[in-house]
Enzyme design. Structure first.
Site, PDB file in Angstrom:
ATOM      1  N   SER A   1      43.067  36.324  35.336  1.00  0.00           N
ATOM      2  CA  SER A   1      41.829  36.751  35.992  1.00  0.00           C
ATOM      3  C   SER A   1      40.756  37.220  35.028  1.00  0.00           C
ATOM      4  O   SER A   1      39.577  37.279  35.399  1.00  0.00           O
ATOM      5  CB  SER A   1      42.122  37.880  36.986  1.00  0.00           C
ATOM      6  OG  SER A   1      42.679  39.006  36.329  1.00  0.00           O
TER       7      SER A   1
ATOM      8  N   ASP B   1      36.491  46.806  39.414  1.00  0.00           N
ATOM      9  CA  ASP B   1      37.474  47.202  40.423  1.00  0.00           C
ATOM     10  C   ASP B   1      38.582  47.968  39.712  1.00  0.00           C
ATOM     11  O   ASP B   1      38.378  48.426  38.586  1.00  0.00           O
ATOM     12  CB  ASP B   1      37.984  45.992  41.219  1.00  0.00           C
ATOM     13  CG  ASP B   1      38.649  44.927  40.350  1.00  0.00           C
ATOM     14  OD1 ASP B   1      39.054  45.244  39.215  1.00  0.00           O
ATOM     15  OD2 ASP B   1      38.776  43.770  40.815  1.00  0.00           O
TER      16      ASP B   1
ATOM     17  N   HIS C   1      39.668  45.263  36.580  1.00  0.00           N
ATOM     18  CA  HIS C   1      38.835  44.380  35.765  1.00  0.00           C
ATOM     19  C   HIS C   1      37.538  45.043  35.289  1.00  0.00           C
ATOM     20  O   HIS C   1      36.932  45.812  36.045  1.00  0.00           O
ATOM     21  CB  HIS C   1      38.484  43.124  36.567  1.00  0.00           C
ATOM     22  CG  HIS C   1      39.678  42.397  37.085  1.00  0.00           C
ATOM     23  ND1 HIS C   1      40.178  42.585  38.360  1.00  0.00           N
ATOM     24  CD2 HIS C   1      40.496  41.479  36.491  1.00  0.00           C
ATOM     25  CE1 HIS C   1      41.238  41.821  38.534  1.00  0.00           C
ATOM     26  NE2 HIS C   1      41.459  41.147  37.420  1.00  0.00           N
TER      27      HIS C   1
END
Length: 374
Positions: free
Chosen positions: A56, A349, A352
């Site tokens: 991610s 978040d 990240h």
């Protein structure tokens, strides 16, 4: 005992996250369409393309196309990406990711498209492509936790991409693009936080944490060797960040005061030492392989310890919602408390970084990659 309790707490929260995701999917519209960027590079490209593998930290939207709860193609993700093709693209950020900034710095388009995004074609992929999948790892079992693309599948797509590229630009030009592209690889965090320490795949029974590090480094060596055989020559490979300092792990570390989980950070440091030794071996073994290590760990710790360097005010919580546990479907446009200005935060978040921090880290990757040309 404290370590085992922390792991069990991690598992409990993970199960809650997955359960909540199922509920949130009913109220959040995850079908966000994106258009192919039309912005052209403002300077002569340094390389023909940027090619990306990993998780991610570099996935620009591949998870949109697969059946997983780990998605981010809905607001407020992408809320600060005000460029053509921007918005909630599936990037786990309020804006762009490091590969986007590296691409732009090298004279290529400001967004690197996801290979599975139907809004893009081989014409777009000729100058940049991302095979990464949020939630994946070096260990294939890691990808199974949230049903995302394993790293082996990313390599399969890379092979398919080369075939498509050869049909589009011809075999010789395709070979030139593949051999001269800038390769970025960022993967490994999920293997520990989503797999080993959650105790969901059984790896914690098979290996001590040190043995698991050795196992992962061996998988990394296999992966790097495989893309070398497929034509990659200049590659940056990111080490682990300070995984114990992400907001989710701080939240779960309540038994130790809620600060960074230093046990996890120590694991990251030891893993990184092994990765650097592996990279040195491959450089010596594989002719013409310009492989470089990206030291994310020290850069992250330095910025957390000295947030004033980047004008940050919060380095322990995410901007989205409470900033303590929210990620993916739990970070949605109806969540209360989401901050107004993400530039004041290290994290977007609970897992990240913000676009501002991604831009900062991308400078190191660009500088290291440019050194491979010398």
């Amino acid at each position: 005992m404290a370590s085992r309790q922390a792991r069990l707490s991690s598992m409990t929260v993970a199960l809650l996250l997955v359960a909540a995701a199922a509920v949130q999917m009913l109220v959040v519209d995850a079908a966000t369409e994106t258009a192919s960027p039309s912005a052209s590079a403002k300077k002569r490209p340094v390389v023909p393309a940027v090619i990306v593998f990993g998780d991610s930290t570099v996935d620009t939207g591949n998870n949109n196309a697969i059946n997983t709860v780990l998605k981010s193609n809905f607001p407020p993700y992408g809320r600060d990406m005000h460029i053509p093709g921007g918005g909630a693209t599936g990037r786990f950020c309020n804006g762009r990711l490091p590969p986007d900034f590296v691409s732009e710095a090298l004279g290529l388009p400001p967004l690197v498209p996801a290979y599975l995004d139907p809004a893009y074609s081989i014409q777009d992929f000729a100058t940049g492509v991302v095979f990464a999948s949020a939630g994946t790892g070096l260990d294939n079992r890691t990808a199974s936790v949230l049903a995302v693309l394993p790293l082996l599948k990313e390599v399969e797509y890379f092979k398919e991409y080369q075939q498509r590229l050869a049909k589009y630009v011809g075999p010789d030009r395709a070979k030139h693009i593949v051999s001269n592209a800038a390769y970025i690889v960022s993967v490994g965090t999920n293997d520990f936080l989503e797999n080993y320490y959650l105790m969901v795949t059984g790896r914690f029974l098979e290996f001590s944490v040190g043995e698991y590090s050795d196992f992962l480094v061996a998988r990394a060596e296999e992966f790097l060797t495989s893309i070398y055989k497929l034509g990659a020559r200049r590659v940056t490979f990111a080490g682990l960040p300070a995984i114990g300092c992400v907001p989710l792990e701080r939240t779960l570390n309540v038994l130790r005061g809620g600060g960074c989980n230093e046990e996890y950070n120590q694991v990251a440091r030891e893993y990184n030492v092994k990765v650097k030794a592996m990279i040195a071996r491959l450089r010596a073994k594989l002719k013409g392989f310009r492989l470089a290590y990206i030291n994310i760990y020290d850069a992250m710790v330095d910025l957390i310890d000295h947030p004033e360097k980047l004008g940050l005010e919060n380095v322990s919580e995410g901007c989205c919602a409470t900033g303590k546990i929210e990620m993916g479907y739990l970070c949605n446009d109806v969540c209360p408390l989401t901050c107004d200005n993400a530039d004041k935060y290290f994290f977007w978040d609970s897992f990240h970084p913000t676009e501002k921090v991604n831009r900062f880290f991308s400078k190191q990757t660009t500088e290291v990659w440019l050194s491979l040309l010398r």
